[in-house]
Design a protein around this motif. Structure first.
Motif, short mmCIF file in Angstrom:
data_model
loop_
_atom_site.label_atom_id
_atom_site.label_comp_id
_atom_site.label_asym_id
_atom_site.label_seq_id
_atom_site.Cartn_x
_atom_site.Cartn_y
_atom_site.Cartn_z
N ALA A 42 41.18 0.53 11.29
CA ALA A 42 41.07 -0.88 11.36
C ALA A 42 41.35 -1.47 12.71
O ALA A 42 41.00 -2.80 12.62
CB ALA A 42 42.62 -1.25 10.24
N GLY A 99 45.25 -0.63 6.54
CA GLY A 99 44.77 0.33 5.50
C GLY A 99 45.50 1.45 5.03
O GLY A 99 45.78 2.05 4.15
N THR A 147 44.01 5.45 11.11
CA THR A 147 43.20 4.33 10.59
C THR A 147 41.90 3.79 11.38
O THR A 147 41.92 4.25 12.56
CB THR A 147 44.28 3.10 10.69
OG1 THR A 147 43.80 1.79 10.27
CG2 THR A 147 44.76 2.65 12.17
N THR A 197 40.26 -5.04 11.40
CA THR A 197 39.24 -5.35 10.21
C THR A 197 39.70 -5.74 9.16
O THR A 197 39.20 -6.09 8.06
CB THR A 197 38.61 -4.25 10.27
OG1 THR A 197 39.08 -3.00 9.60
CG2 THR A 197 37.93 -3.89 11.44
N ARG A 198 41.15 -5.94 8.93
CA ARG A 198 41.83 -6.26 7.67
C ARG A 198 42.69 -7.50 7.74
O ARG A 198 43.74 -7.59 8.34
CB ARG A 198 42.66 -5.11 7.16
CG ARG A 198 43.35 -5.08 5.71
CD ARG A 198 43.75 -3.75 5.28
NE ARG A 198 43.87 -3.76 3.87
CZ ARG A 198 45.09 -3.86 2.94
NH1 ARG A 198 45.95 -4.67 3.88
NH2 ARG A 198 44.90 -4.02 1.97
#
Length: 487
Positions: A167, A160, A165, A174-175
């Motif tokens: 993430a 992200g 981050t 999470t991405r």
């Protein structure tokens, strides 16, 4: 005997001073001081454990992913879970992106500009080095930073943003990448490979990574003119200056192991090289000594029970940095330690040699980062091809109301550990040992200096030098990050 204070250093993340005792034009002893206290460990106490994922990346603006990854590993350990394969691959790609970007910035922006200083103007290699690396005017810096900026699109695609981050999570990332992200990853990696092969190495990454002996390295180095690529130019200058004899150490070398995934197991293994042999590493042997730090002193404690309580009145203290020790001994960490523990043949041969290298030294530390660039980019290409578009990247990670966890990873600068304790659903204990805490640690209670303090002993200081170039080369060979050190 005279004393010289060098610092604050420029081109270093955070604040750093080095106090040198000189005799007969050489360093007889050194004290390394980290003069800025930040207190992140104290900030975390009493918060919900998940808050660590938002707070610890702020330790540093250049290695924030490393702190995120260590926190996520500690939380995952407390929860008793592991990420799915896609999450492991994505996390490896994001962490490797930051680590390699740090290696690139170190070589082009932090380390090589010192060789373009006027003090070296009479050296035969100076015109070429000055044209490439002069601070603010050389051609290499803008090229390298353009390549680094493009390379960081990997962090954007999978995490992200960078830095800081959110993430990386205990259950994975999470991405979730799709087919489009996989294609873009391939393009970004191809562009970074092209820069490295064209400007840094002058050959294929695999060809450089395959060099296994000092004779093969010498053959590669002299196969083309020094100006044909930046690493050859560095080695040419290093040979003429005798830098393989500078900053030498013969301490234990430690690595927590790097880049864990089902695809590779560990890309680089964990372990300890001590007394000429490879040993299994037991993190339970780590203790933190605070006898020479501005911290309330106690007997050396394991980080799982450690304390960080400021006290500016400690007699004999000269830094905010603790002195971590493994089985009572200082250890060197970093890319060189990581590659030696993993058994990389060229660096192992150089490390055991008595001629050009031997032990760890300025040249070997720089060369190890180059070797790591050549080894990790192909691994990143493999990881990106193994990502499954649409496959799960993260699993739920409910944290217990009480318990503990450890997160051990390899950041660009070496071994990074987070130790977490939870009680009543809140953080009751959090301790961090960063790579530069190991390398730039002060003396322990028995008076044994830390790694940099030892590496500086014997370094020449020329008459009239107030910021000795040789001292700077030794300090920068470790690529210090003082912000993480004084977390």
């Amino acid at each position: 005997m005279s004393r010289l204070v060098v610092g604050p250093f420029n081109r270093v993340e955070g604040d750093l001073e080095v106090r040198l005792d000189l005799a007969d034009g050489r360093v007889r002893s050194a004290e390394v001081s980290a003069p800025l206290y930040r207190g992140f460990e104290a900030m975390l106490i009493g918060r919900v454990p998940e808050d660590a994922l938002a707070i610890v990346p702020r330790l540093c603006g250049i290695c924030s992913v490393s702190q995120s990854a260590a926190a996520a590993f500690a939380l995952a350990d407390a929860a008793g879970i592991s990420a799915p394969p896609n999450g492991q691959l994505a996390a490896n790609l994001v962490l490797a992106c930051e680590n390699l970007a740090d290696h690139l910035a170190h070589f082009y922006l932090f380390f090589m500009p010192d060789f373009a200083r006027p003090a070296y103007a009479q050296r035969p290699w100076f015109p070429a080095v000055h044209a490439r690396f002069a601070a603010g005017g050389g051609t290499a810096g803008p090229e390298a930073m353009a390549a680094r900026t493009a390379f960081f699109h990997i962090a954007g695609l999978l995490a992200g943003k960078w830095p800081h981050t959110l993430a990386l999570a205990p259950g994975g990332t999470t991405r979730a990448p799709g087919t489009g992200e996989k294609i873009r990853l391939r393009l970004v990696l191809a562009g970074f490979r092209q820069f490295l092969e064209t400007r840094l190495f002058g050959c294929a990454l695999e060809a450089f990574a395959g060099l296994a002996t000092p004779a093969q390295l010498a053959g590669w180095q002299h196969a083309a003119a020094p100006e044909s690529c930046d690493l050859r130019l560095f080695l040419h200058a290093a040979d003429e200056l005798g830098l393989a004899g500078l900053g030498r150490l013969d301490l234990p070398l430690m690595s927590f192991g790097a880049y864990v995934s089902e695809a590779d197991g560990r890309l680089f293994r964990a372990g300890l090289i001590a007394d000429g042999a490879l040993h299994a590493l037991d993190p339970g042997d780590i203790r933190e000594d605070t006898s020479h730090a501005w911290l309330r002193s106690a007997a050396p404690l394991p980080p799982a029970a450690g304390r960080t309580e400021p006290d500016i009145d400690v007699p004999g203290a000269y830094t905010w940095c603790k002195a971590p020790r493994l089985s009572g001994r200082p250890v060197e960490v970093g890319a060189l330690a990581r590659q030696l523990v993993d058994g990389q043949p060229l660096l192992r041969a150089l490390h055991g040699g008595n001629g050009r290298n031997g032990g760890t030294n300025v040249v070997a530390r720089v060369l190890a980062r180059a070797v790591e660039l050549a080894r990790v980019v192909p691994a990143m290409e493999r990881w990106s091809s193994l990502l499954e578009a649409g496959a799960p990247c993260c699993v739920p990670a409910p944290l217990p109301a009480g318990g503990s966890g450890i997160g051990l990873i390899e950041a660009a600068r070496g071994s990074l550990g987070h130790w977490l304790g939870i009680d009543g659903g809140r953080i009751r204990h959090y301790q961090i040992i960063a790579p530069t805490t190991w390398n730039f640690s002060p003396r322990s209670a028995d008076g044994v200096p830390g790694p940099l303090e030892q590496a500086l002993i014997g370094t020449a200081v020329e008459p009239g030098e107030t910021v000795p170039l040789a001292v700077q080369h030794v300090v920068r060979s470790f690529d210090p990050c003082m912000s993480c050190t004084v977390h």
